[in-house]
Design a protein around this motif. Structure first.
Motif, short mmCIF file in Angstrom:
data_model
loop_
_atom_site.label_atom_id
_atom_site.label_comp_id
_atom_site.label_asym_id
_atom_site.label_seq_id
_atom_site.Cartn_x
_atom_site.Cartn_y
_atom_site.Cartn_z
N MET B 1 4.81 16.58 -0.28
CA MET B 1 5.32 15.31 0.67
C MET B 1 4.40 15.37 2.05
SD MET B 1 8.80 14.70 2.47
CE MET B 1 8.74 13.45 3.80
N PRO B 2 3.95 13.97 2.47
CA PRO B 2 3.25 13.88 3.75
C PRO B 2 4.01 14.41 4.78
CG PRO B 2 2.90 11.77 2.58
CD PRO B 2 4.22 12.89 1.93
N ARG B 3 3.52 15.20 5.81
CA ARG B 3 4.17 15.51 7.07
C ARG B 3 3.50 14.97 8.39
NH1 ARG B 3 9.19 16.09 6.13
NH2 ARG B 3 9.15 17.09 8.40
N VAL B 4 2.38 14.61 8.36
CA VAL B 4 1.61 14.39 9.34
C VAL B 4 0.99 12.96 9.36
CG1 VAL B 4 -0.33 15.08 10.81
CG2 VAL B 4 0.76 16.92 9.44
N LEU B 5 0.94 12.39 10.54
CA LEU B 5 0.42 10.86 10.59
C LEU B 5 -0.81 11.03 11.36
CD1 LEU B 5 1.30 8.06 10.45
CD2 LEU B 5 1.98 8.03 12.77
N MET B 6 -1.96 10.72 10.68
CA MET B 6 -3.28 11.11 11.13
C MET B 6 -4.07 10.05 11.28
SD MET B 6 -5.06 14.44 10.23
CE MET B 6 -5.06 16.08 11.14
N LYS B 7 -4.94 9.88 12.24
CA LYS B 7 -5.91 8.87 12.21
C LYS B 7 -7.13 9.28 11.54
CE LYS B 7 -5.22 7.34 16.96
NZ LYS B 7 -5.46 5.94 17.23
N GLU B 10 -9.26 11.76 13.16
CA GLU B 10 -8.85 13.18 13.27
C GLU B 10 -8.91 13.83 12.02
OE1 GLU B 10 -5.47 11.99 16.64
OE2 GLU B 10 -5.08 11.72 14.54
N MET B 175 -7.34 3.98 12.18
CA MET B 175 -6.12 3.54 11.70
C MET B 175 -5.45 5.12 11.55
SD MET B 175 -7.21 2.64 7.87
CE MET B 175 -5.81 3.00 6.94
N MET B 176 -3.74 4.78 11.36
CA MET B 176 -3.10 6.08 11.13
C MET B 176 -2.46 6.02 9.73
SD MET B 176 -1.52 7.35 14.75
CE MET B 176 -0.61 5.98 14.99
N PRO B 178 0.03 8.31 6.79
CA PRO B 178 0.49 9.67 6.48
C PRO B 178 -0.18 10.55 5.66
CG PRO B 178 1.87 7.96 5.36
CD PRO B 178 0.91 7.28 6.36
#
Lengths: 229, 353
Positions: B1-7, B10, B175-176, B178
């Motif tokens: 499950m995704p835990r991080v919201l990333m550009k 990044e 853009m960001m 998950p």
């Protein structure tokens, strides 16, 4: 408890400033608060101080906001993609004046440095809010949030008024993710001696049984495949 | 499950770190500056080196040095900066040095603008620098795929001793989304590089990294050896994704950001009863021909959609070889085609079939 409105905006500071780490949701918060204030009362000026993110910042929504009574203060539209750190002269006058002002600051310390240039225009009544998304890199622990708060306050030459929990994972956000974010932001607030004002939460996720105040968020999609027009 | 919201920007950096890259040399330019900004903080945390060079020319030659010494190394820039690096990229290819180069494309030619574009396809895929060389070229279309393909990029660079270009654009970079991060296990056990310039210890002779061959026959032999390597890439490394391609009579083709728009367009076309599908090349070189061959039996037309005035469409025409009409729709200068535009153009093509 779930819906923070309408009470909180009855005593909202004349000047409210949204700063925070890169990608923490400052623009979304600033757009939402400006829209709420404009729908309650007089004209709102939304000052776009973001000179580091060329794609998603308040000025992009200038035309959408105008009919709501929100005027975006930024260089003329022809310069939207200029990549220049240009700022209109009206900003200082608005910050020091009597109008209702919402300020969208650029991300991290580098973005907040621009705010620092306006320190002498800010009156003590101004509210300075740190927007935090604990799902973002460099914001996932209490220590990182505290460090970001100190770095941004120093670069922006301001004292923070409070924190806003904007923890989310985009489309896959759950209430549990937001709760965990609240826990981290609240703990960081304790260390910093600052209150957590509310949790910002996508409208469709708002429920009545959340143990913290919530601002339901209107989202502003900007990716070309998110819109059918 | 995704835990991080990333550009996306990044993710290029974090993907590199998790692939064992510990060296970044670059120079800031919009719309990719979040990438060096991220690595300036992250690389020291993992014992790596982040260095902002005095120019893109210096940065690419620092990459050459680190790659020659056997390090996993990368640089990143956006279109004009990548143009500045072309001499160094040709030298890297000539000296067979593995490295990863990220191009977060913007509007061109010239200084152009900072808006998203895909107009460096030719430069990335067909050369750009001088000489008979090829870059492996990867085109992610989501933030998760950026993370995943950065790992692949470093592995392919080492496997073939060749520079790998990863193409993004201003939208993908900024853009960001998950994401689920690839595992991080500290220092990776990477295959040895016995050719690297690491001194004479244990070997007795020194390694030399060079791309100068004065005798034409000698240089020709080098080029033939490189060609054999490129042929091996063409046999082994083609990658692509398809969407609703089975039963598709109108086949859209798009990469990167444009593939997200094209996919939404395919969904709209299907809703309107048009049998549309999508081919999304993930490797731009080598260009994936297999999904086209699979589509020939039903396809009545291909529609290539790009954020340029028609670059990948040439590879599609080379692959289709006249067996089916190939149409093109593109916007340029930083303008991104909307879903509605693509749908309307696709309907025009469909009605004329």
């Amino acid at each position: 408890m779930a819906n923070v409105l309408p009470n909180i905006f009855a005593s909202w500071p004349r000047v409210s400033i949204f700063c925070g780490a890169l990608g923490s949701g400052k623009t979304t918060l600033a757009l939402n608060v400006a829209w709420r204030l404009a729908s309650e009362e007089e004209k709102v000026y939304l000052v776009d101080l973001d000179v580091i993110n060329p794609l998603f910042r308040s000025r992009r929504f200038r035309e959408k906001l105008a009919p709501w009574g929100v005027e975006v203060i930024a260089p003329p539209p022809a310069f939207d993609l200029s990549d220049l750190p240009a700022l209109p002269a009206a900003i200082g006058r608005l910050l020091a004046g009597k109008e209702r002002v919402v300020v969208d600051v650029g991300g991290d310390g580098v973005g907040a440095t621009v705010l620092g240039a306006y320190a002498s225009f800010l009156t003590p009544e101004a509210g300075v809010f740190l927007v935090v998304n604990t799902c973002r890199p460099f914001s996932s622990t209490v220590e990182e949030v505290v460090r970001a708060a100190q770095e941004i306050a120093q670069a922006g030459r301001v004292e923070l008024t409070g924190l806003i929990n904007n923890t989310h994972l985009g489309e896959v956000t759950t209430v549990e993710v937001v709760r965990e974010g609240w826990r981290i932001v609240e703990e960081a607030g304790r260390i910093l001696g600052l209150p957590v004002i509310f949790s910002a939460l996508r409208e469709d996720l708002v429920r009545d049984d959340l143990p913290f105040p919530v601002l339901p968020l209107k989202l502003f999609p900007f990716l070309p495949w998110q819109s059918v027009d | 499950m995704p835990r991080v919201l990333m550009k996306g920007n990044e993710a290029f950096g974090e993907g590199a770190i998790r692939a064992g890259c510990r060296y970044f040399f670059g120079y800031p330019i919009t719309p990719q500056s979040e990438l060096p900004h991220y690595l300036a903080r992250r690389l020291p945390e993992v014992g790596g080196v982040y260095l902002q060079a005095e120019s893109e020319v210096a940065a690419i030659n620092m990459v050459y040095g680190a790659a020659a010494a056997g390090a996993r190394v990368m640089t990143s820039s956006s279109s004009p900066g990548i143009s500045l690096m072309q001499e160094g990229i040709s030298y890297l290819a000539g000296a067979e040095l593995p490295c990863v180069i990220v191009n977060v494309m913007r509007g061109g030619p010239g200084l152009g603008n900072i808006a998203p574009a895909q107009s460096d396809y030719f430069q990335a895929v067909k050369g750009g620098g001088h000489g008979d060389y090829r870059l492996l070229c990867l085109a992610p279309s989501s933030v998760q795929e950026i993370l995943d393909l950065m790992g692949l990029a470093f592995d392919l660079a080492d496997k073939y001793r060749n520079p790998v270009m990863v193409l993004g654009d201003g939208i993908l970079g900024q853009m960001m989304e998950p994401v689920e991060l690839p595992p991080y296990s500290g220092e990776l056990e990477l295959p040895p590089k016995p050719w690297a310039t690491t001194g004479t210890a244990g070997r007795g002779t020194r390694n030399i990294i060079n791309s100068l061959y004065i005798e034409p026959e000698e240089l020709e032999a080098v080029n033939l050896r490189l060609r054999a390597k490129y042929q091996r890439m063409e046999e082994e490394e083609k990658r692509w994704e398809t969407y609703l391609l089975e039963e598709a009579e109108l086949v859209l083709v798009a990469f990167g950001t444009m593939a997200r728009v094209a996919r939404a367009a395919v969904e709209r076309l299907r809703e309107e009863g048009i049998a549309a599908g999508l081919i999304r090349p993930i490797t731009l070189y080598p260009f994936p021909d297999a999904p086209f061959h699979a589509a020939f039996s039903r396809a009545r037309a291909f529609l290539v959609v790009e954020m340029n005035l028609g670059q990948m469409v040439e590879d599609v025409r080379l692959t289709v070889e006249g067996r089916c009409p190939v149409h093109f729709y593109g916007r340029t200068g930083g303008v991104v085609p909307t879903v509605a535009e693509v749908v309307n153009f696709a309907k025009e093509v469909w009605q004329k079939l």
